[in-house]
Design a protein around this motif. Structure first.
Motif, short mmCIF file in Angstrom:
data_model
loop_
_atom_site.label_atom_id
_atom_site.label_comp_id
_atom_site.label_asym_id
_atom_site.label_seq_id
_atom_site.Cartn_x
_atom_site.Cartn_y
_atom_site.Cartn_z
N LYS A 34 9.11 -14.87 16.86
CA LYS A 34 8.67 -14.26 18.12
C LYS A 34 9.82 -13.87 19.04
O LYS A 34 9.66 -13.04 19.92
N THR A 35 11.02 -14.50 18.84
CA THR A 35 12.10 -14.29 19.82
C THR A 35 13.48 -14.07 19.21
O THR A 35 14.37 -13.56 19.89
N ASP A 110 8.93 -13.69 24.79
CA ASP A 110 8.62 -13.23 23.44
C ASP A 110 8.40 -11.72 23.46
O ASP A 110 8.54 -11.08 24.51
N GLY A 111 8.05 -11.15 22.33
CA GLY A 111 7.86 -9.71 22.22
C GLY A 111 6.72 -9.18 23.05
O GLY A 111 6.66 -7.98 23.34
N ASP A 112 5.80 -10.04 23.48
CA ASP A 112 4.69 -9.64 24.34
C ASP A 112 4.96 -9.98 25.80
O ASP A 112 4.05 -9.93 26.63
N ASP A 113 6.21 -10.35 26.11
CA ASP A 113 6.65 -10.66 27.47
C ASP A 113 6.08 -11.97 28.02
O ASP A 113 6.04 -12.19 29.22
N LEU A 173 15.48 -5.52 20.95
CA LEU A 173 14.09 -5.13 20.71
C LEU A 173 13.91 -4.54 19.30
O LEU A 173 12.92 -4.80 18.64
N LEU A 176 14.04 -7.48 16.96
CA LEU A 176 12.82 -8.27 17.11
C LEU A 176 11.69 -7.63 16.32
O LEU A 176 10.90 -8.33 15.68
N GLY A 177 11.62 -6.32 16.33
CA GLY A 177 10.61 -5.61 15.54
C GLY A 177 10.74 -5.90 14.06
O GLY A 177 9.76 -6.03 13.35
N GLY A 180 9.43 -9.53 13.26
CA GLY A 180 7.98 -9.60 13.22
C GLY A 180 7.40 -9.14 11.90
O GLY A 180 6.29 -9.49 11.54
#
Length: 182
Positions: A34-35, A110-113, A173, A176-177, A180
């Motif tokens: 996630k991070t 995390d990727g969803d803030d 970012l 991070l993609g 995931g």
């Protein structure tokens, strides 16, 4: 064992976890996915001879280290320093911390803030990637002693949010993609 959980958005005492419901804990593998934050358990009592730390220092190129103690007795301008550590920011380099004594919290987005809180204690080493929004605070023990590692000369310049146009943020970012998808 390190504990990681989602935080609520309560903005009271930063040292406490204020929650309306029981925390949702994450597994260590989920933290990385996630991070991108990495975690290692190191022998803090003999860290200079710890094989895993030695290998990390060599493979990642950590050539400089220093030690920081955060407590009211040891940290000049304590209250303002804690406020600055807790201000959401990012760095252009990794942030590497090995806890030698005491405890505290690293909060990361995390990727969803969402905020994830990572409780660190003696022997915990975390590597926070360049470009991730994060912050640090002590817990109610008000004490931590940690070693900070750097590649080359230390660069300790926080870039407060928003810093979305910075190259390190864009690279984070993108990486991070990829995490995931793994």
């Amino acid at each position: 064992m390190v504990q990681i959980w989602f935080m609520d958005n309560e903005q009271t005492d930063q040292r406490l976890e204020h929650k309306r419901s029981p925390p949702k804990y994450l597994e260590l593998s989920e933290l990385y996915k996630k991070t991108g934050v990495e975690y290692f358990k190191i022998n803090a009592d003999d860290y200079l001879n710890d094989k895993q730390l030695s290998e990390l220092r060599t493979t990642r190129g950590y050539t400089y280290e220093d030690e920081i103690t955060c407590s009211e007795k040891c940290l000049p301008d304590y209250a303002n320093k804690l406020k600055s550590f807790y201000t959401e920011h990012l760095h252009t380099d990794e942030e590497i911390r090995l806890v030698l004594d005491g405890s505290g919290y690293f909060d990361v987005r995390d990727g969803d803030d969402n905020w994830l809180r990572i409780q660190v204690i003696k022997g915990d080493m975390i590597i926070i990637p360049a470009g991730i929004y994060h912050r640090f605070t002590l817990d109610t023990n008000n004490f931590i002693r940690a070693v900070r590692y750097f590649i080359g000369e230390p660069v300790w310049l926080p870039h407060n949010r928003p810093a979305d146009d910075m190259d390190c943020r864009k690279a984070y970012l993108q990486n991070l993609g990829q995490l995931g998808k793994a």
